[in-house]
Structure formats: C-alpha cells, structure tokens
Design a protein around this motif. Structure first.
Motif, PDB file in Angstrom:
ATOM      1  N   THR A   1      53.564  26.232  61.260  1.00  0.00           N
ATOM      2  CA  THR A   1      52.173  25.975  60.241  1.00  0.00           C
ATOM      3  C   THR A   1      52.882  24.534  60.385  1.00  0.00           C
ATOM      4  O   THR A   1      53.761  23.788  60.136  1.00  0.00           O
ATOM      5  N   THR A   2      51.476  23.351  60.475  1.00  0.00           N
ATOM      6  CA  THR A   2      51.701  21.988  59.719  1.00  0.00           C
ATOM      7  C   THR A   2      50.439  21.722  58.871  1.00  0.00           C
ATOM      8  O   THR A   2      49.458  22.562  58.234  1.00  0.00           O
ATOM      9  N   CYS A   3      50.885  21.267  58.192  1.00  0.00           N
ATOM     10  CA  CYS A   3      50.064  19.866  57.002  1.00  0.00           C
ATOM     11  C   CYS A   3      49.192  19.010  57.301  1.00  0.00           C
ATOM     12  O   CYS A   3      50.537  18.074  58.022  1.00  0.00           O
TER      13      CYS A   3
ATOM     14  N   CYS B   1      47.248  22.798  55.159  1.00  0.00           N
ATOM     15  CA  CYS B   1      47.808  23.714  55.322  1.00  0.00           C
ATOM     16  C   CYS B   1      47.308  24.113  56.871  1.00  0.00           C
ATOM     17  O   CYS B   1      46.438  24.795  56.160  1.00  0.00           O
ATOM     18  N   THR B   2      48.309  24.151  58.109  1.00  0.00           N
ATOM     19  CA  THR B   2      47.155  25.492  59.368  1.00  0.00           C
ATOM     20  C   THR B   2      48.107  25.938  59.337  1.00  0.00           C
ATOM     21  O   THR B   2      49.490  25.950  60.302  1.00  0.00           O
ATOM     22  N   THR B   3      48.357  27.319  59.706  1.00  0.00           N
ATOM     23  CA  THR B   3      49.052  28.402  60.376  1.00  0.00           C
ATOM     24  C   THR B   3      48.020  28.888  61.384  1.00  0.00           C
ATOM     25  O   THR B   3      47.423  29.581  61.376  1.00  0.00           O
TER      26      THR B   3
END
Length: 153
Positions: free
Chosen positions: A39-41, A54-56
């Motif tokens: 996960t990155t935001c 946020c991307t998972t």
C-alpha cells in the motif's frame, strides 16, 4: 560422556535444521512476493482538508481508497470545526477500455477521519492503473489527487 552429549546435540541440531528446511510433506511453497499486498498513499490539501489516495496492489489486483481528515489540529480556544457536506469522486481505470470503477457521493465531514470507499479490481500484468480522487464543497473546487501504478505480476 560430555563429548557424546555434544555430538548428540550437534546431530539433533543438524536434523532439526534439515526438518525446518525441508518442512512437512505436502507443505505449500513460499508465496510469490508479488502477491504480498503493498500500500502506498499520495497526499494533498483539498478544500482546506488533508486528503489522500491510497493504492493497494497484490499480484494482479489493484484497489484504490480515498481518505479525508483535518489538515491539522484546531487552534487552542477555537470553535469545534463545523460539519460540512463534501462531494467526493473516486475513479480508476487500467487503460481506455478497462474501467475499474467510479464512486461519486456526498459525505458529511466534521472532524473524524473518513474513508470514502474503494474501487478497483483485476488488472492485466504489465499494465498501468490510474486513479483520481477529488473533494469539493459548495463553491470550493480543487485539483484532484491522481496516481499511476504499474502492475507487475
């Protein structure tokens, strides 16, 4: 006697290591690192609020979530933040012909963080998923947060 105990202990240690390495019969192999969720935001101030997209990514699946929170703590002695109605739009795709979803709704925000929702799905390996998250309130519009995520499987 002590030499025999040390030799036995060394042999058992070696056997134990071999059992750990070999594992039980039929045990599953270690999972592919690309299946581990990452996960990155991306953050931005919109309509005076701290927002993030946020991307998972896990294997060939991508999920995007939008979040809204206060940009900072209220000043001491200031009134409690007023409740406000916010219009939010979260969209995602994996190319021109691969829509992953759109979420458009009104949320009520006062001071507690809000997770807006999620859109996403399976994406072809080697493609790039794109998402956009925007927050606006009556009379105040902003530039949405956008992100592009390469999907490697």
């Amino acid at each position: 006697m002590i030499h025999r105990m040390l030799t036995t202990a060394a042999a058992l240690g070696t056997l134990g290591t071999a059992l750990i390495v070999a594992g039980p019969a039929g045990a599953a192999t270690a999972s592919d690192p690309s299946d581990t969720p990452t996960t990155t935001c991306t953050y931005r101030l919109q309509v005076g609020l701290a927002t993030k997209l946020c991307t998972t990514v896990s294997g060939g699946t991508v999920q995007f979530t939008g979040h809204i929170g206060l940009a900072g703590p209220p000043s001491p002695g200031s009134p409690f933040p007023q409740q406000q109605q916010l219009s939010v739009v979260l969209t995602a795709d994996a190319g021109a012909d691969a829509a992953l979803g759109t979420l458009q709704r009104t949320v009520t925000f006062q001071s507690q963080p809000v997770e807006v929702g999620a859109v996403g799905g399976a994406v072809a390996c080697g493609s790039t998923a794109h998402a956009s998250f925007s927050v606006s309130s009556f009379g105040r519009y902003t530039t949405p947060i956008t992100t592009d995520v390469p999907v490697t499987c």
